[in-house]
Design an enzyme around this catalytic site. Structure first.
Site, PDB file in Angstrom:
ATOM      1  N   CYS A   1       0.819  -1.215   0.000  1.00 28.05           N
ATOM      2  CA  CYS A   1       0.000   0.000   0.000  1.00 28.05           C
ATOM      3  C   CYS A   1       0.853   1.265   0.000  1.00 28.05           C
ATOM      4  O   CYS A   1       0.690   2.143  -0.835  1.00 28.05           O
ATOM      5  CB  CYS A   1      -0.942   0.011   1.194  1.00 28.05           C
ATOM      6  SG  CYS A   1      -2.215  -1.253   1.072  1.00 28.05           S
ATOM      7  N   HIS A   2       1.768   1.356   0.966  1.00 27.16           N
ATOM      8  CA  HIS A   2       2.550   2.590   1.071  1.00 27.16           C
ATOM      9  C   HIS A   2       4.035   2.329   1.265  1.00 27.16           C
ATOM     10  O   HIS A   2       4.761   3.189   1.724  1.00 27.16           O
ATOM     11  CB  HIS A   2       2.007   3.471   2.194  1.00 27.16           C
ATOM     12  CG  HIS A   2       0.546   3.769   2.032  1.00 27.16           C
ATOM     13  ND1 HIS A   2      -0.425   3.017   2.666  1.00 27.16           N
ATOM     14  CD2 HIS A   2      -0.112   4.674   1.286  1.00 27.16           C
ATOM     15  CE1 HIS A   2      -1.621   3.460   2.321  1.00 27.16           C
ATOM     16  NE2 HIS A   2      -1.460   4.470   1.474  1.00 27.16           N
ATOM     17  N   GLY A   3       4.457   1.111   0.931  1.00 28.30           N
ATOM     18  CA  GLY A   3       5.877   0.831   0.879  1.00 28.30           C
ATOM     19  C   GLY A   3       6.608   0.714   2.204  1.00 28.30           C
ATOM     20  O   GLY A   3       7.675   1.289   2.381  1.00 28.30           O
TER      21      GLY A   3
ATOM     22  N   PRO B   1       6.703   4.189   5.895  1.00 30.83           N
ATOM     23  CA  PRO B   1       5.902   5.048   6.776  1.00 30.83           C
ATOM     24  C   PRO B   1       5.325   4.381   8.017  1.00 30.83           C
ATOM     25  O   PRO B   1       4.809   5.081   8.884  1.00 30.83           O
ATOM     26  CB  PRO B   1       4.774   5.509   5.850  1.00 30.83           C
ATOM     27  CG  PRO B   1       4.625   4.409   4.858  1.00 30.83           C
ATOM     28  CD  PRO B   1       5.990   3.818   4.673  1.00 30.83           C
TER      29      PRO B   1
END
Lengths: 196, 433, 294
Positions: free
Chosen positions: A160-162, A175
């Site tokens: 999703c956001h690495g 994150p």
């Protein structure tokens, strides 16, 4: 409801008084404080009734007994092959049970305390069962399920956001604010764990 | 009353700002200051009680819908899950189920009060008609809601009542299939009934707003049934708050005590045991009865030997209520001053209860056990069939014959000139407290 | 009947009697429900009757034993889970186990005594495993058709809410189970049918005797399930059909309405509050209306 709900809550003695005087000019011989008390007590009881009626309406949204009853599951570790993970569902969430290879264990042990908060692998496993890692498989960023055996650290990678996790489920890059959570669990036998 | 002027004066800056944009505080304040006939008795508290009932049903219903599953496979178990596993679910469900009965107890008393004191007469015809609309919607809502637990009575009640539609000539059959969403009561029916059961209470709420709007335009009736002229407003009325908030409040608490007795100590007394048997489309219960509040109308339905005729009679029994304002020819509103009509009214109440009783009996059963009787047309005279027919005849005669006829013929007692001005005979007793 | 400016007492007397009349109508409804005349149930003298009645925990435990060893062979209780046995008010509730019903060792053991069907999470094969507290009571039959097929066409009804699904539930169950008597002379009984005087039904078509003395009761597809000494009690209670029937009726009554005790207790608090609230509001009402003619 408005007209009735307000019996007590808005019943101010000054209103009562002025209305009475307006209409009949009688003031009553009672002590004003005592009169106040009756109206305030009735008003307080009305507010109390409202709160009492509201509570079950709020509480019904808490988990029901049948939902809570599913809060414990048992799992047979022999079902996990070395180097693989099995994803099981616990309380509606994925739980990763990973059987790590000696190579993976050597790598993560050499690193010491890393991640956020910094933890050693021993902090995240049970003594005597270090090869098995049990973590909740939702990314601590926004709850996606990280992909097994990918990312820069050989653990998981959240698409999703690495966020990159290592083979101990510790956050190493990206994150996510925290390491993958370790649920409460215990070994009921050498090859069986009870989660929850 | 209708020409009641606003006495609200915004005090703070915020109130002034709001008052020129959305005068909602003024609305509330005016409502509280509304001049209300000072002689309203406890029969006039049922309006407030009904408002509370509606709110209770809507709030508990919304909450139940969070747990209920409108699927034929799961509906029964989901209701039981609410009773067993949801926190406080047993309380919420019993309040909702018994709340329907309490709602009807209050609405019947409210309607009888309106009938007795002539609250339907000019200038209050619209209030009355809106009330009839609410009553009709309540029956529809209650019927739809009773289907949802998907017990035997739910299923067979739905079967029997939807079949009434099939009695309509020509379009009956296609209409029935359209209504059910299939050749029989099934999942499609349950789903749409759930949707409509959720919708209708909000429609009722809307009509209630109109009902109150009309009420505050033409002013409340009162036990003396006399209009309050503008110049007597100060003498004959009291502000709604605190006089009637506290009076309604007291009545509401007494009503809640009755409500609580049912919910906590006989939660299933008003229901039928068969509805705790999961719906089975292959087995009909020995004796299908609707909930108690439908029994009088169910009795009227069965009194007519023809299927479509029965349906017409049943809807006619509700429909006739709409035209009461034009059936009553009396110049006097309150039956307090109509001694003849009062007697017919008391008989009407007894007939209503009697119809309810008949609705719960098998039509062929004997009214007086063992009493010999003879066949009259299609049934024994000593049977609930004929008792029901007799009572049905009175029900319609009361509105269609007695009401216009007595209104023209009877000599009413002297009516007081105003609420606070007693007359020699039959005036309002000056009472304390 | 006059409806004047009544005092609260007279007005509400009228309201109360109207309500009483209405509820009488409702209560009367089931009276005519039975097609024929079933015998009126005998009283089981249950501890949970009345506004203050509570379940007798030892009786519920015995009742569960009877259900498990006798009834469960044919009757499911689909709405019951093993954890229910350990919930507050349940047969095996023990406040010592803070972790809730699943923490209760009795419940765990009772659950593990029963095998439930499951799907192997690895292979997807159907398996049998010992039940956990979260599991529901297993149904003895795969589906309703199988249940009917195995019982001569009459599927044994689910017992989860049986006490609510029959008028005077607990007494009815007790009376039915302990009420099997030999069929009267002159009653024609079809194979697979049994006579019970408490069963609803109309026996007149099957009665060859005096038409004015049709026996009460009806046919039931369940043979007499209980015999003296059939279930062993550890607490010294009599091991008789009468006691078994009473105990299992109590258990089913609890299972039908497991929150009954909590409901009655809550009701006491609510009513006490409402009476105080009514008193305060009435006092407030009297003060506000003091000296005002109306």
């Amino acid at each position: 409801m408005g007209r009735h709900g307000s019996i007590g809550a808005h019943e101010r003695c000054d209103v009562t008084e002025s209305v009475e005087l307006n209409h009949d000019g009688h003031g009553g011989g009672d002590d004003a404080t005592r009169r106040d008390f009756i109206h305030i007590a009735a008003g307080a009881a009305a507010v109390g009734a409202g709160v009492m009626m509201a509570w079950p309406l709020v509480n019904q949204m808490n988990p029901a007994a049948d939902t809570l009853a599913l809060s414990t599951i048992e799992f047979d570790l022999t079902k996990v092959a070395e180097g693989m993970q099995v994803v099981i569902k616990w309380q509606g969430k994925p739980v990763f049970v990973r059987y790590r290879t000696p190579a993976e264990l050597a790598t993560i042990k050499a690193e010491g305390a890393v991640g956020s908060p910094p933890e050693t692998d021993a902090d995240r496993t049970k003594a005597g069962h270090e090869q098995f890692l049990v973590v909740i498989g939702s990314c601590t960023h926004l709850g996606c399920v990280p992909t097994f055996n990918s990312g820069d650290y050989g653990g998981w990678f959240c698409p999703c956001h690495g966020s990159h996790y290592d083979a101990s489920g510790r956050i190493r890059k990206g994150p996510a604010p925290r390491n993958l959570d370790v649920p409460t669990y215990e070994y009921v036998s050498d090859t069986r764990v009870r989660i929850g | 009353m209708s020409d009641h002027e606003s006495t609200y004066v915004p005090k703070t800056g915020i109130e002034k700002w709001l008052d020129s944009r959305l005068p909602i505080i003024r609305f509330g304040a005016d409502y509280m200051a509304l001049p209300t006939p000072r002689n309203l008795n406890y029969w006039y508290t049922f309006g407030g009680i009904l408002m509370l009932c509606l709110v209770i049903q809507i709030v508990t219903g919304i909450v139940l819908a969070m747990h209920y599953v409108p699927n034929t496979e799961m509906a029964f178990a989901s209701v039981e899950r609410i009773m067993r596993d949801v926190n406080g679910g047993w309380l919420i469900r019993y309040v909702h189920a018994n709340g329907a009965s309490m709602f009807f107890i209050a609405v019947y008393l409210h309607m009888l009060r309106g009938l007795y004191y002539g609250s339907y007469k000019a200038p209050r015809e619209i209030i009355w008609i809106l009330g009839c609309v609410i009553f009709f919607l309540m029956i529809a809502t209650a019927f739809l809601g009773y289907v949802l637990p998907w017990g035997q009575m739910s299923f067979w009640g739905a079967e029997v009542i939807t079949n009434l539609i099939g009695a309509v000539p020509v379009v009956g059959e296609p209409l029935l299939i359209w209504l059910r969403g299939g050749p029989a009561i099934d999942n499609a029916t349950l789903n749409r009934f759930f949707s409509l059961h959720y919708l209708l209470p909000f429609v009722i709420f809307g009509v209630v707003v109109l009902h109150l709007w009309a009420l505050h335009t033409s002013g409340q009736n009162n036990p003396a049934g006399v209009l309050i002229p503008k110049e007597r407003t100060a003498k004959d009325t009291l502000p709604f708050h605190p006089y009637f908030t506290v009076k309604d409040g007291f009545a509401i608490i007494l009503f809640l005590i009755l409500f609580a007795l049912f919910v906590f100590y006989m939660p299933n007394a008003l229901g039928h045991a068969d509805n705790y048997i999961p719906a089975n489309p292959l087995v009909t219960p020995a004796h299908i009865v609707p909930e108690w509040y439908m029994l009088p109308f169910y009795a009227i339905l069965r009194a007519i030997p023809d299927k479509f005729g029965g349906v017409l009679a049943m809807f006619g029994a509700i429909g006739v209520l709409f035209v009461i304002p034009w059936l009553d020819t009396s110049r006097v509103r309150s039956m307090r001053y109509r001694p003849t009509m009062k007697v017919f009214f008391v008989i009407f109440v007894i007939v209503g209860l009697g119809l309810g009783w008949c609705g719960a009996q098998l039509p062929d059963a004997q009214v007086v056990p063992g009493m010999p009787s003879f066949m009259l047309l299609d049934g024994q005279l000593n049977s609930y069939l004929w008792l029901t027919r007799l009572l049905t005849a009175y029900y319609f005669a009361f509105f269609l014959i007695i009401m216009p006829w007595v209104g023209l013929k009877e000599t009413p007692l002297p009516v007081p000139a105003s609420v606070s001005e007693p007359v020699l005979d039959g005036g309002i007793p000056e009472k304390k407290g | 009947m006059t409806i004047q400016n009544g005092t609260p007492s007279t007005v509400f007397k009228i309201v109360a009697s109207a309500v009483a009349a209405l509820s009488l109508v409702a209560v009367a409804a089931p009276a005519g429900a039975a097609g024929g005349e079933a015998k009126h149930p005998r009283s089981g003298g249950f501890s949970f009757e009345g506004p203050f009645g509570t379940f007798d925990q030892a009786q519920l435990q015995r009742g569960y034993k009877v259900y498990r060893e006798v009834c469960a062979a044919c009757h499911g209780m689909d709405l019951m889970s093993f954890r229910n046995l350990g919930q507050p008010g349940g047969p095996f509730y023990d406040s010592h186990f803070k972790g809730g019903p699943a923490d209760n060792p009795y419940v765990r053991v009772l659950a593990a005594e029963v095998q439930v069907a499951d799907i192997d999470s690895e292979t997807g094969e159907p398996i049998m495993r010992p039940a956990t507290p979260a599991d529901r009571f297993p149904n003895p039959y795969a589906n309703a058709t199988a249940a009917a097929g195995a019982n001569g066409g009459a599927a044994p009804p689910d017992l989860s809410v049986m006490a609510k699904a029959r008028h005077d539930g607990a007494n009815y169950i007790y009376s039915l189970l302990s009420g099997y008597v030999p069929a009267p002379e002159g009653l024609q009984i079809a194979p697979g049918q049994y006579y019970n005087p408490y069963m609803a039904g109309d026996l007149s078509p099957f009665w060859t005797g005096d038409p004015d003395h049709v026996p009460s009761g009806g046919f039931i597809a369940m043979p007499n399930p209980l015999a003296d000494g059939q279930v062993t009690y550890d607490d010294g209670s009599p091991q008789t059909v009468d006691q078994y029937s009473k105990d299992v009726a109590a258990f089913i009554a609890w299972a039908s309405d497991p929150h009954a005790t909590e409901r009655k207790r809550t009701g006491m608090g609510v009513l006490a509050f409402l009476f105080i609230f009514a008193g305060l509001t009435y006092a407030s009402y009297r003060r506000i209306w003091k000296g005002i003619a109306h």
